[in-house]
Scaffold this motif. Structure first.
Motif, PDB file in Angstrom:
ATOM      1  N   ALA A 313       0.834  -1.203   0.000  1.00 43.57           N
ATOM      2  CA  ALA A 313       0.000   0.000   0.000  1.00 43.57           C
ATOM      3  C   ALA A 313       0.866   1.249   0.000  1.00 43.57           C
ATOM      4  N   GLY A 314       2.010   1.174   0.700  1.00 44.41           N
ATOM      5  CA  GLY A 314       2.910   2.318   0.783  1.00 44.41           C
ATOM      6  C   GLY A 314       3.551   2.700  -0.532  1.00 44.41           C
ATOM      7  N   VAL A 315       3.513   1.791  -1.513  1.00 44.65           N
ATOM      8  CA  VAL A 315       4.047   2.106  -2.840  1.00 44.65           C
ATOM      9  C   VAL A 315       3.228   3.217  -3.484  1.00 44.65           C
ATOM     10  N   ILE A 316       1.943   3.260  -3.162  1.00 43.61           N
ATOM     11  CA  ILE A 316       1.077   4.324  -3.685  1.00 43.61           C
ATOM     12  C   ILE A 316       1.349   5.631  -2.963  1.00 43.61           C
ATOM     13  N   HIS A 317       1.384   5.569  -1.626  1.00 43.35           N
ATOM     14  CA  HIS A 317       1.666   6.765  -0.822  1.00 43.35           C
ATOM     15  C   HIS A 317       2.050   6.314   0.582  1.00 43.35           C
ATOM     16  N   ALA A 326      -6.562  -2.239   6.296  1.00 42.36           N
ATOM     17  CA  ALA A 326      -6.756  -3.528   5.623  1.00 42.36           C
ATOM     18  C   ALA A 326      -6.792  -3.303   4.115  1.00 42.36           C
ATOM     19  N   GLY A 327      -6.809  -4.396   3.378  1.00 44.98           N
ATOM     20  CA  GLY A 327      -6.972  -4.329   1.939  1.00 44.98           C
ATOM     21  C   GLY A 327      -8.159  -5.176   1.521  1.00 44.98           C
ATOM     22  N   GLU A 328      -8.995  -4.635   0.665  1.00 43.47           N
ATOM     23  CA  GLU A 328     -10.091  -5.409   0.085  1.00 43.47           C
ATOM     24  C   GLU A 328      -9.551  -5.990  -1.212  1.00 43.47           C
ATOM     25  N   ILE A 329      -9.350  -7.302  -1.272  1.00 47.64           N
ATOM     26  CA  ILE A 329      -8.562  -7.920  -2.333  1.00 47.64           C
ATOM     27  C   ILE A 329      -9.321  -9.047  -3.023  1.00 47.64           C
ATOM     28  N   VAL A 330      -9.261  -9.031  -4.336  1.00 56.71           N
ATOM     29  CA  VAL A 330      -9.739 -10.138  -5.148  1.00 56.71           C
ATOM     30  C   VAL A 330      -8.670 -10.400  -6.193  1.00 56.71           C
ATOM     31  N   GLY A 362      -1.074 -10.108  -9.485  1.00 53.08           N
ATOM     32  CA  GLY A 362      -2.420 -10.113 -10.039  1.00 53.08           C
ATOM     33  C   GLY A 362      -3.517  -9.816  -9.039  1.00 53.08           C
ATOM     34  N   ASP A 363      -3.155  -9.524  -7.787  1.00 52.98           N
ATOM     35  CA  ASP A 363      -4.170  -9.089  -6.819  1.00 52.98           C
ATOM     36  C   ASP A 363      -4.743  -7.746  -7.266  1.00 52.98           C
ATOM     37  N   VAL A 364      -6.060  -7.627  -7.200  1.00 49.40           N
ATOM     38  CA  VAL A 364      -6.739  -6.358  -7.477  1.00 49.40           C
ATOM     39  C   VAL A 364      -7.195  -5.820  -6.120  1.00 49.40           C
ATOM     40  N   VAL A 365      -6.778  -4.598  -5.803  1.00 52.14           N
ATOM     41  CA  VAL A 365      -6.865  -4.128  -4.418  1.00 52.14           C
ATOM     42  C   VAL A 365      -7.546  -2.768  -4.292  1.00 52.14           C
ATOM     43  N   GLU A 366      -8.277  -2.627  -3.182  1.00 55.47           N
ATOM     44  CA  GLU A 366      -8.713  -1.304  -2.716  1.00 55.47           C
ATOM     45  C   GLU A 366      -8.278  -1.215  -1.255  1.00 55.47           C
ATOM     46  N   TRP A 367      -7.414  -0.221  -0.959  1.00 51.62           N
ATOM     47  CA  TRP A 367      -6.843  -0.110   0.384  1.00 51.62           C
ATOM     48  C   TRP A 367      -7.757   0.677   1.335  1.00 51.62           C
ATOM     49  N   ARG A 368      -7.736   0.255   2.604  1.00 46.92           N
ATOM     50  CA  ARG A 368      -8.411   1.006   3.647  1.00 46.92           C
ATOM     51  C   ARG A 368      -7.344   1.517   4.608  1.00 46.92           C
ATOM     52  N   PHE A 369      -7.342   2.819   4.840  1.00 47.53           N
ATOM     53  CA  PHE A 369      -6.332   3.399   5.725  1.00 47.53           C
ATOM     54  C   PHE A 369      -6.907   4.604   6.428  1.00 47.53           C
ATOM     55  N   ASN A 370      -6.214   5.033   7.487  1.00 48.71           N
ATOM     56  CA  ASN A 370      -6.666   6.183   8.266  1.00 48.71           C
ATOM     57  C   ASN A 370      -5.447   6.902   8.829  1.00 48.71           C
ATOM     58  N   VAL A 371      -5.272   8.167   8.496  1.00 52.88           N
ATOM     59  CA  VAL A 371      -4.152   8.963   9.044  1.00 52.88           C
ATOM     60  C   VAL A 371      -4.666  10.266   9.613  1.00 52.88           C
TER      61      VAL A 371
END
Length: 371
Positions: A313-317, A326-330, A362-371
């Motif tokens: 996830a940190g690769v994005i930001h 968490a990550g929502e992953i399929v 090949g994981d398709v991801v939507e990240w959940r984070f809170n800062v």
């Protein structure tokens, strides 16, 4: 961004291949040794058919592929480790890359001179292999001398270094590169800190003529030169070899996508080989891809194999990693097979993964984070 260095003897097609894969004319390609002096660099996108498929599912308006950097390094000659040709400059440029792409000439052409006068790809590989090993042998001998002194004073790390050096020296004497030395996990970690030239992962690009590409692609072991290269590098380097035609790739850069496909069909191939070549280098660098997709864009993100979810996830930001929830992953295959996120959720293929999840290619991801 990790870098792959393109190496080989003079006049084997390094600069032509570099120009082709980077779609540039940055590297001079001429029929004489050392037409490349200073390294040329170029960023290359990694072919990934999954992006277009995902974009149709999510309605994306933009596709962003992964990328790696290629470096075109000057041709090496026998004696480089002793300063011949571009010598130390060549070796220092190799030291700065993360993996080696070794271009081997596998074609006859009387109009293009060969520094050794004849075509013998295995001999050419051994020339470069020997120079890298000789440079490493010199470095290891110096390290061994220093480690011996420190080991006598009881330094534990020095004793481990000395033991590894003593294993490497006979390995080098046998003409074997450091990358093929059988190591424990601790030794492998220590070996990495030695920054040896012959410890870098390597892939071999067999540069064939335009007329040979179709046959060499269908039956690489049947090609008189490619077959020898594949057999040799499998046993001597624990490496793979791919078939490319730098000349054809150079021509394709001047054509539209449609004309390029028609041209390749005319010579009997579906792909010029460079797509597989780029994917092979990406894998050689220890990289893999995860994907994000939405209405705005579908993007491939490059991560190191074995990376866990927060670091990915940190690769994005950086905030994504610091505030990771968490990550929502399929997986891509499941999403394409079922056709929608809703059906993936219904079938239990869409999962919530936490901090210990190891990412898959090949994981398709939507990240959940809170800062």
């Amino acid at each position: 961004m990790l870098r792959a260095g393109i190496v080989g003897l003079p006049n084997v097609g390094k600069s032509t291949l570099f120009n082709a894969v980077t779609r540039t004319r940055k590297a001079e390609a001429a029929n004489y040794p050392f037409c490349t002096i200073e390294p040329n660099t170029g960023v290359v996108t990694v072919p990934d058919e999954r992006l277009a498929v995902l974009s149709k599912i999510s309605g994306s308006s933009k596709l962003v592929p992964a990328a790696i950097e290629f470096v075109d390094i000057a041709g090496l000659v026998k004696g480089a480790s002793q300063g011949e040709g571009l010598g130390n400059k060549f070796l220092s440029h190799i030291r700065e890359v993360d993996a080696i792409v070794h271009v081997v000439r596998c074609f006859e052409n009387g109009d293009i001179t060969h520094v050794s006068g004849t075509i013998d790809p295995v001999r050419d590989i051994e020339v470069i292999n020997t120079e890298l090993i000789l440079a490493d042998m010199d470095a290891i001998q110096r390290r061994k001398d220093k480690a011996e002194k420190n080991a006598k004073r009881g330094e534990k790390e020095a004793k481990a270094e000395l033991a590894l050096c003593e294993r490497l020296i006979p390995h080098f004497d046998a003409g074997k590169p450091a990358v093929t030395l059988e190591c424990t996990d601790d030794e492998r970690k220590l070996l990495k800190s030695f920054f040896l030239l012959s410890s870098k992962p390597c892939i071999f690009a067999c540069n064939v003529s335009e007329s040979d590409l179709a046959a060499a692609t269908k039956d690489p072991d049947g090609h008189p030169f490619v077959g020898k290269v594949r057999e040799y590098v499998k046993h001597a380097h624990d490496a793979s070899a791919v078939v490319v035609s730098a000349a054809i790739e150079s021509e394709l850069t001047e054509l539209s996508d449609e004309d390029a496909k028609a041209y390749l069909a005319d010579i009997g191939v579906d792909d010029s080989g460079v797509s597989l070549f780029i994917k092979g280098v990406y894998d050689l660098l220890g990289l893999q891809t995860y994907l994000t997709t939405g209405e705005k864009e579908t993007r491939a993100w490059t991560i190191v194999k074995g990376m866990k979810a927060p670091q990915a996830a940190g690769v994005i930001h950086g905030d994504f990693e610091r505030g990771f929830i968490a990550g929502e992953i399929v997986h891509y295959n499941d999403l394409v097979e079922l056709g929608s996120y809703a059906k993936c959720r219904e079938k239990g293929k869409l999962r919530i993964e936490g901090k210990e999840y190891v990412m898959r290619d090949g994981d398709v991801v939507e990240w959940r984070f809170n800062v």
